[in-house]
Design a protein around this motif. Structure first.
Motif, short mmCIF file in Angstrom:
data_model
loop_
_atom_site.label_atom_id
_atom_site.label_comp_id
_atom_site.label_asym_id
_atom_site.label_seq_id
_atom_site.Cartn_x
_atom_site.Cartn_y
_atom_site.Cartn_z
N LYS A 273 53.74 55.58 19.40
CA LYS A 273 53.95 54.59 19.45
C LYS A 273 53.44 53.59 17.56
O LYS A 273 52.33 52.36 17.38
N GLU A 275 54.73 51.43 14.97
CA GLU A 275 55.51 50.05 15.07
C GLU A 275 56.52 49.74 14.23
O GLU A 275 57.51 49.84 14.51
N LYS A 276 56.71 50.48 12.91
CA LYS A 276 57.78 50.89 12.17
C LYS A 276 58.88 51.44 12.48
O LYS A 276 59.62 51.05 12.81
N TYR A 277 58.65 52.78 12.85
CA TYR A 277 59.27 53.01 14.35
C TYR A 277 59.29 53.05 14.78
O TYR A 277 60.92 52.49 15.18
N ILE A 278 59.10 52.00 15.99
CA ILE A 278 59.55 51.53 17.28
C ILE A 278 60.21 50.28 16.58
O ILE A 278 61.57 49.76 17.72
N LYS A 279 59.94 49.11 15.54
CA LYS A 279 61.26 48.26 15.40
C LYS A 279 62.44 49.08 15.03
O LYS A 279 63.09 48.42 15.32
N ALA A 280 62.22 49.55 14.46
CA ALA A 280 63.33 50.30 13.84
C ALA A 280 63.85 50.99 15.26
O ALA A 280 65.67 50.81 14.97
N TRP A 281 63.46 51.43 15.55
CA TRP A 281 64.52 51.61 16.94
C TRP A 281 65.18 51.19 18.20
O TRP A 281 66.42 50.98 18.16
N ASN A 282 64.41 50.38 17.89
CA ASN A 282 64.50 48.49 19.06
C ASN A 282 65.89 48.06 18.21
O ASN A 282 67.15 47.66 19.04
N GLN A 283 66.46 47.94 16.96
CA GLN A 283 67.05 48.10 15.99
C GLN A 283 68.64 49.02 16.51
O GLN A 283 69.39 48.66 16.37
N TYR A 284 68.09 50.22 16.00
CA TYR A 284 69.04 50.91 16.56
C TYR A 284 69.84 51.26 17.84
O TYR A 284 70.54 51.19 18.07
N ASP A 286 69.77 48.42 19.96
CA ASP A 286 71.18 47.90 20.12
C ASP A 286 72.47 47.93 19.14
O ASP A 286 73.40 47.79 20.18
#
Length: 363
Positions: A273, A275-284, A286
């Protein structure tokens, strides 16, 4: 043809009797007997002994000598090399992954040569059994498998790689595009010939278009170069010199750059979890969903996600499918998006298989 059918069957079978072979591939008993004799004479089949019998004379069983011939596959990426040795059944006998960045210098090629030689020596397989060495890499390769074009610009490898390597060994050498090699290996592993799009997502993005079990290369050998389809006009720069390519958004480098080129470390952080990786993963996701949607519109076939990403994407398939569905509500069935079944060393296996396939077809 009969002899080849018997060999193909035996490569997938365990110890088996003549009558079972005859029944399963619908050949006469005398034809199977002669075929096994021929294959035994050239060292591809051996008598295994007798199997249990419920009465009468025990029948002799036979087994394929899968390592009678082997092939080597070498996959070259920006920072690593992967070497595999596969047998006639396309099973990995030995493999090695080495962190190595090849430079266009004599000492770098000597190091590569020494690594391959050490790999062969440790396998204890006589060189006379080796059918050839296939080399896969992110480049356009001509139909002869000897000339390289349009190599990834961040790789410092000579376009004369074939001429350099062929002097090292007595067995044949061939070059192949990494995504095409992986696509072929995937379809062989699945045992299917249906039309598919193989999306190769690693440090670069490529792909293979599979039609009737074969790779469609196109007139300029650029079929499946999905990484250079424009995803966002005027977007991020791509190594090809243009902007907005799929490669700039969906290559695993986008993720591994956050963890010092360690993709596994990124997904470990994602599971924890970060947060930095979660944000990058969500954009990835998309961006990847948009790329898959475009491929579906163009080919209307299953899209197989392989390459480095194929090792991890299985846990996130539903998230990815939901994103694709939001892009196009008219797509009702998202099962056409699937993770690769062959998750490791696909490119190396696929390019080695060039020699296995040629040998088997000659029997």
């Amino acid at each position: 043809m009969n002899r080849n059918s018997i060999l193909q069957y035996m490569l997938k079978a365990d110890a088996v009797q003549k009558n079972t072979i005859a029944e399963d591939i619908r050949l006469s008993f005398p034809t199977v007997t002669q075929g096994l004799k021929d294959l035994e004479e050239i060292g591809l089949i051996k008598e295994e002994g007798t199997l249990k019998s419920i009465g009468g004379r025990k029948a002799m069983s036979y087994r394929c000598v899968k390592d009678a011939k082997v092939a080597l596959g070498l996959d070259i990426t920006r920072n690593h090399i992967n070497i595999v040795m596969i047998n006639l059944a396309r099973e990995i006998m030995y493999s090695r992954r080495v962190r190595m960045r090849i430079h266009d210098k004599a000492e770098s090629y000597e190091k590569l040569k020494a690594t391959i030689e050490e790999f062969i020596k440790e396998s204890r397989i006589p060189e006379k059994k080796i059918l050839g060495l296939g080399i896969s890499l992110p480049a356009i390769i001509d139909e002869t498998g000897t000339k390289m074009h349009a190599l990834h610009e961040q790789m410092e490898i000579s376009y004369r790689l074939y001429d350099i390597v062929k002097k090292w060994f007595s067995f044949p050498i061939i070059l192949e595009n990494d995504a095409n090699s992986a696509g072929k290996a995937e379809m062989n592993f699945r045992g299917t010939k249906r039309e598919s799009v193989y999306l190769f997502v690693s440090q670069t993005v490529g792909g293979a278009i599979i039609i009737d079990g074969n790779v469609f290369y196109g007139k300029m050998r650029r079929g499946g170069e999905f990484g250079h389809i424009t995803l966002y006009p005027g977007g991020k720069p791509c190594f090809c010199g243009r902007k907005g390519c799929i490669n700039a958004y969906c290559a695993t480098k986008v993720l591994s750059d956050m963890t010092n080129d360690d993709l596994n470390l990124f997904f470990e952080g994602l599971e924890q979890k970060n947060e930095k990786y979660i944000k990058a993963w969500n954009q990835y996701l998309d961006d990847l969903a948009l790329a898959i949607h475009d491929l579906n519109m163009a080919f209307d076939s299953e899209v197989i996600i392989g390459g480095y990403l194929g090792q991890y994407i299985g846990l996130y398939m539903e998230e990815l499918r939901e994103r694709v569905k939001k892009l196009d509500p008219f797509i009702e069935d998202l099962s056409f998006i699937i993770p690769a079944a062959l998750k490791y060393e696909a490119s190396a296996i696929g390019v080695a298989d060039v020699f296995i396939e040629k040998f088997i077809s000659s029997i």
